[in-house]
Design a protein around this motif. Structure first.
Motif: not given
Length: 412
Positions: A189-191, A234-237, A241-243
């Motif tokens: 999704d481009g995130r 270990w996959l941090v979203p 932090g910017y949405d």
């Protein structure tokens, strides 16, 4: 001392972790005291490390083992959770001694802050636990050929309990000597996420090809990602932090400011020492000593004034970030961004001015290679290219004139 020298486009293996877990800082006062103690040691070899491009391997172990790399881990997870005023001061103190070492800590501390903002409790317990033990993050964020800094081509594919990452990164400060490498990679999704890989994970190649004339031992070279497997734990979203308004961007920025004030402080101290011990009085002055020159006196006073102004704004920004961390909303976050932008402008300007004035006031002999004083100018000129201040002025004008809040991203 074990000297690790520069390689030439050769993949570099990871470093051995210290056998003992890292110390855990107990409070803000201890953090400042430990920073001063380390800085007193780091400064001794800083000129030689720059001149010969010697990797600061032992210094980084001392730095991370001291507990200063976990100072923004929340108290709820066993960390000291010092104020961001203190964290910025710690980075400034270390950067005054060696600005490359100060910069290497930046992305690690920024990712720690992001984990606090975006990770769930289970992930926080896992990652903060590792950080408190002394696990050191590097970074694989920026890309060399993209149109803009926010345009990432590195992506990952979901494989159930893990993801597989492919891409190539540059400006990867600290990755060579890291234990883990957070990779900014996009999902379908481009995130943007932080995929935190083992430094020696199969397919993760770190190349020492950083050729800048400044910040030479940040080792900010290339990371190649060829089907790198990262466990989903270990996959941090990071995108979260910017949405919505958070202090994450301001935190990355304030550490940049602290590096620059550290460089400026070092340059002013070098200027004073050189003028008082080595420079000669000008022929027309009628004086016996360079330190009696009224023009030099005025110039040094002006430099100190501007440095103190930058440091005062740095402290003000730290307080604003603390408020935004405690109560993140559109207003507190914008205030933190604006105060940090103000500090970024002044720290950039004094870093460039102080490192340039050093030679003007100290005289021709200050340019001799034996002194290596140009490292301060080279470091300032290189590091202040992060996040151009012309855009910081724009942020300030839009905010104060039109009430427009800054954009939410890692560069604001």
């Amino acid at each position: 001392m074990n000297v690790i020298a520069k390689t030439d486009r050769v993949a570099v293996p990871g470093v051995k972790r210290p056998e003992k877990p890292a110390h855990i800082i107990k409070d803000d006062a201890e953090a400042i005291a430990v920073a001063h103690r380390l800085a007193a040691e780091f400064v001794k070899g800083s000129a030689d490390r720059d001149r010969e491009r010697i990797w600061p391997a032992e210094e980084l172990d001392a730095f991370s083992q001291s507990g200063l790399w976990s100072i923004n881990v929340p108290k709820a997870f066993g960390g000291p959770e010092v104020s961001y005023v203190t964290l910025a001061k710690v980075v400034e103190i270390i950067s005054e001694a060696d600005s490359s070492i100060g910069q290497i800590s930046q992305n690690h501390l920024g990712v720690v802050a992001a984990i606090r903002t975006v990770s769930d409790k289970a992930q926080q317990e896992l990652l903060f636990g590792e950080i408190l033990k002394g696990t050191r993050f590097g970074n694989a964020f920026s890309e060399f050929g993209s149109k803009r800094a926010v345009d990432f081509e590195t992506r990952f594919v979901d494989h159930g309990d893990h993801v597989v990452v492919n891409g190539q990164k540059f400006y990867s400060s600290g990755a060579l000597l890291a234990h883990k490498v957070p990779i900014v990679a996009l999902d379908d999704d481009g995130r943007a996420w932080y995929a935190i890989a083992d430094r020696d994970a199969p397919g993760l190649t770190v190349i020492d090809d950083w050729s800048s004339f400044g910040q030479r031992t940040t080792l900010s070279g290339t990371v190649i990602l060829d089907n790198v497997k990262v466990d989903k734990a270990w996959l941090v979203p990071g995108y979260k932090g910017y949405d919505k308004p958070t202090a994450d961007g301001a935190i990355f920025q304030i550490i940049q400011v602290a590096v620059d004030t550290g460089i400026a402080s070092a340059a002013i101290k070098e200027t004073i020492d050189f003028v008082r011990t080595k420079s000669r009085a000008w022929v027309d002055s009628g004086l016996d000593h360079a330190w009696e020159d009224p023009y030099t006196i005025q110039a040094v006073g002006a430099l100190q004034l501007r440095l103190h102004a930058a440091q005062a704004l740095l402290e003000k920004a730290g307080h604003a970030i603390d408020r935004a961390v405690a109560d993140p909303n559109a207003d507190t976050v914008a205030e933190a961004q604006v105060f940090t932008a103000e500090a970024k402008i002044l720290s950039t300007e004094i870093a460039i001015e102080a490192t340039n004035k050093l030679f003007e006031l100290a005289g021709t002999r200050s340019t001799l290679a034996e002194h290596n004083l140009d490292r301060h100018w080279r470091n300032a000129r290189t590091h202040t290219l992060h996040d151009p201040v012309r855009w910081k002025y724009s942020i300030l004008g839009k905010y104060f004139l039109n009430g427009e809040k800054p954009p939410l991203h890692a560069w604001s």
